[in-house]
Every structure is written in structure tokens, then in C-alpha cells.
Design an enzyme around this catalytic site. Structure first.
Site, PDB file in Angstrom:
ATOM      1  N   ARG A 104      11.798  15.195   2.828  1.00 12.34           N
ATOM      2  CA  ARG A 104      12.088  16.532   3.324  1.00 12.34           C
ATOM      3  C   ARG A 104      12.385  16.427   4.814  1.00 12.34           C
ATOM      4  NH1 ARG A 104       7.838  21.476   3.035  1.00 12.34           N
ATOM      5  NH2 ARG A 104       6.898  20.301   4.706  1.00 12.34           N
ATOM      6  N   THR A 108      14.881  20.960   9.008  1.00 10.22           N
ATOM      7  CA  THR A 108      15.483  21.956   8.103  1.00 10.22           C
ATOM      8  C   THR A 108      14.623  22.210   6.861  1.00 10.22           C
ATOM      9  OG1 THR A 108      16.643  20.278   6.803  1.00 10.22           O
ATOM     10  CG2 THR A 108      17.783  21.122   8.755  1.00 10.22           C
ATOM     11  N   ASP A 200      -0.363  15.943   4.560  1.00  9.80           N
ATOM     12  CA  ASP A 200       0.822  15.214   4.065  1.00  9.80           C
ATOM     13  C   ASP A 200       0.390  14.213   2.990  1.00  9.80           C
ATOM     14  OD1 ASP A 200       3.876  14.276   5.367  1.00  9.80           O
ATOM     15  OD2 ASP A 200       2.862  13.059   3.849  1.00  9.80           O
ATOM     16  N   ASP A 203       1.449  10.457   3.465  1.00 14.48           N
ATOM     17  CA  ASP A 203       0.712   9.794   4.541  1.00 14.48           C
ATOM     18  C   ASP A 203      -0.729   9.511   4.130  1.00 14.48           C
ATOM     19  OD1 ASP A 203       2.883   9.711   6.195  1.00 14.48           O
ATOM     20  OD2 ASP A 203       2.340  11.484   7.361  1.00 14.48           O
TER      21      ASP A 203
HETATM   22  O1  LIG Z   1       8.559  21.458  -1.773  1.00 12.38           O
HETATM   23  P1  LIG Z   1       9.100  20.805  -0.535  1.00 12.38           P
HETATM   24  O2  LIG Z   1       9.162  21.754   0.618  1.00 12.38           O
HETATM   25  O3  LIG Z   1      10.392  20.092  -0.749  1.00 12.38           O
HETATM   26  O4  LIG Z   1       8.000  19.737  -0.061  1.00 12.38           O
HETATM   27  C1  LIG Z   1       7.371  18.874  -0.931  1.00 12.38           C
HETATM   28  C2  LIG Z   1       7.782  17.464  -0.680  1.00 12.38           C
HETATM   29  O5  LIG Z   1       7.289  17.018   0.591  1.00 12.38           O
HETATM   30  C3  LIG Z   1       6.539  15.811   0.417  1.00 12.38           C
HETATM   31  O6  LIG Z   1       7.339  14.689   0.520  1.00 12.38           O
HETATM   32  P2  LIG Z   1       7.826  14.102   1.948  1.00 12.38           P
HETATM   33  O7  LIG Z   1       9.121  14.697   2.342  1.00 12.38           O
HETATM   34  O8  LIG Z   1       6.696  14.214   2.925  1.00 12.38           O
HETATM   35  O9  LIG Z   1       8.124  12.600   1.598  1.00 12.38           O
HETATM   36  P3  LIG Z   1       7.089  11.401   1.347  1.00 12.38           P
HETATM   37  O10 LIG Z   1       6.549  11.580  -0.048  1.00 12.38           O
HETATM   38  O11 LIG Z   1       7.930  10.190   1.500  1.00 12.38           O
HETATM   39  O12 LIG Z   1       5.994  11.493   2.373  1.00 12.38           O
HETATM   40  C4  LIG Z   1       5.995  15.974  -0.974  1.00 12.38           C
HETATM   41  O13 LIG Z   1       5.519  14.771  -1.528  1.00 12.38           O
HETATM   42  C5  LIG Z   1       7.151  16.571  -1.723  1.00 12.38           C
HETATM   43  O14 LIG Z   1       8.089  15.624  -2.196  1.00 12.38           O
HETATM   44  O1  LIG Z   2       1.655  20.549   2.525  1.00 12.50           O
HETATM   45  C1  LIG Z   2       2.578  19.741   2.281  1.00 12.50           C
HETATM   46  C2  LIG Z   2       3.923  20.139   2.156  1.00 12.50           C
HETATM   47  C3  LIG Z   2       4.874  19.217   1.873  1.00 12.50           C
HETATM   48  N1  LIG Z   2       4.502  17.930   1.735  1.00 12.50           N
HETATM   49  C4  LIG Z   2       3.221  17.520   1.856  1.00 12.50           C
HETATM   50  O2  LIG Z   2       2.920  16.334   1.708  1.00 12.50           O
HETATM   51  N2  LIG Z   2       2.290  18.431   2.136  1.00 12.50           N
HETATM   52 MG   LIG Z   3       5.261  13.007   3.244  1.00 12.92          MG
END
Ligand SMILES: O=P(O)(O)OC[C@H]1O[C@H](OP(=O)(O)OP(=O)(O)O)[C@H](O)[C@@H]1O
Ligand SMILES: O=c1cc[nH]c(=O)[nH]1
Ligand SMILES: [Mg+2]
Length: 209
Positions: A104, A108, A200, A203
């Protein structure tokens, strides 16, 4: 019409509390996500078709039931979805695993796809798409788009924590995708994080940041 299922099983709710806790370290966080994924998989597989077979017990011959062998696919949204895969495979080890890489954009909040690898027989499988978090819904919507574009017809989405905004967006964009959630939280904050959420997920699972 989409069905939204919130799993209020006490074991799932108990473990989720420790997953949310800021004091839970990476090792325990990973173990708990794995355990909750197994418990959710138990619930989500309730409608798997069965067939009758003959079995010989030490007492007599009998008719009994086994899984009819529906082809299943598990698709984690990278990275965080990976944390749920082994827990599901514990219960359905014959499932194939596909991967959809999305992150994400922090400014944006829009999803950016960077990787897709799915089983070759996509159109013959039922899929469980997994990601711990459904926040704005952008990532889940894009992942379902990606699966459908490649021929998937029957998709369930499973996550640990969802925001109402994400549930609304996903169910409006894909009314045919049933949504399975361990907890429906209050809202999103100004940075798109789920409140109260767990922070997160990627993370916390992988010890980054
Ligand atoms: O519903 P949304 O607003 O799209 O957010 C949710 C997304 O955000 C996080 O991923 P992230 O972008 O942090 O990637 P990662 O899993 O690599 O940390 C989470 O694991 C989802 O995939
Ligand atoms: O709360 C949140 C939202 C998006 N992605 C995450 O990992 N945590
Ligand atoms: Mg993430």
C-alpha cells in the site's frame, strides 16, 4: 450478495487480544497469527463437500464420509498474508499456494502490485485469499481483481482484523466474495491504520522497522 462472517469463537478472541498487544514480540506474534489462522480455517472449511465411502472397522463394514476432493488454493497477499498460510495448511495440506504481492503506497494508500504466481489450474480451484488486515480495502479488492482476471471464480477472503470502511469497499466491489473476519474494529485513522487494530501486521510478523 456478500456474506460477512465475524468469528467470535472464544479461543480466536483470546489469541487476538495478545496479537493486538504492543508488548507481544515477533516470535509470539507469529505463533499466535499461525494459531488463529488454523482456528479460522476450521470454521471456513465447514462447507467443504463430503462423499460416502466404504470402510472396514475392526467390528464391521460401514459407510462413512471423506472429503470429496474439491481443489483448493490459498493465496496470501504479501507480505503479511504469509503469516497465515502454514496455519491453514495444517488443516488442508493438499491445498496449492499462490502468491500476490501488493504493498500500500503510504501517501496515496493505493495498492501497488509487484508479484503474482498462482497454480496453473486457477479456474478449477476455490480460493481462500488471506491477509491479516482489511483497512481501506484497496489491497483486497486489487488481489481479488488479480485472481478473477486469471480465471478464479470462487473466492473467499479471510482476515484477522477489518475496518468497517474496508468491509464496505470490498463487499461493494466484489459482492460474490464472502468475507471472514476475526474482529471488526472501529475505524481507520488519518494514516489508514485500523483503530484499535494491531499496528503494521507485516512489520510485526517479520520484525522490520
Ligand atoms: O486495506 P488496505 O488499505 O489496502 O490495507 C491493508 C494492506 O496493508 C498491509 O500491507 P502493507 O502495504 O503494509 O504491505 P506488507 O504486508 O508488505 O507490510 C496489509 O497487510 C494489507 O495488505
Ligand atoms: O492497521 C493497518 C492497516 C493496514 N495495514 C496494516 O498492517 N495495519
Ligand atoms: Mg505492512
Amino acid at each position: 450478495m456478500t456474506k460477512v462472517h465475524v468469528f467470535d469463537h472464544p479461543l480466536i478472541q483470546h489469541k487476538l487480544t495478545y496479537i493486538r498487544d504492543i508488548n507481544t514480540g515477533t516470535k509470539e506474534f507469529r505463533e499466535l497469527v499461525d494459531e488463529v489462522a488454523t482456528l479460522m480455517a476450521y470454521e471456513i472449511t465447514r462447507d467443504l463437500p463430503l462423499k460416502e465411502v466404504e470402510v472396514e472397522t475392526p467390528v464391521c463394514k460401514a459407510t462413512s464420509k471423506i472429503l470429496a476432493g474439491k481443489k483448493l488454493g490459498i493465496v496470501p497477499i504479501l507480505r503479511a498474508g504469509i503469516g497465515m498460510v502454514d496455519g491453514i495448511l495444517n488443516l488442508i495440506p493438499a491445498a496449492k499456494v499462490g502468491h500476490i504481492g501488493l504493498y500500500r503506497d503510504p501517501e496515496t494508500l493505493l495498492p501497488i502490485e509487484y508479484y503474482v504466481k498462482l497454480p496453473s489450474d486457477v479456474s478449477e480451484r476455490d480460493f481462500i485469499l488471506v491477509d491479516p488486515m482489511l483497512a481501506t480495502g484497496g489491497s483486497a479488492i486489487e488481489a481479488v481483481n488479480s485472481l478473477k482476471k486469471r480465471g478464479a471464480k470462487n473466492i473467499k477472503f479471510m482476515c484477522l482484523i477489518a475496518a468497517p470502511e474496508g468491509v464496505k469497499a470490498l463487499t461493494e466491489a466484489h459482492p460474490d466474495v464472502d468475507v471472514y473476519i476475526a474482529a471488526l474494529d472501529e475505524k481507520l485513522d488519518e494514516k489508514g491504520y485500523i483503530v484499535p487494530g494491531l499496528g503494521d501486521a507485516g512489520d510485526r510478523l517479520f520484525g522490520t522497522k
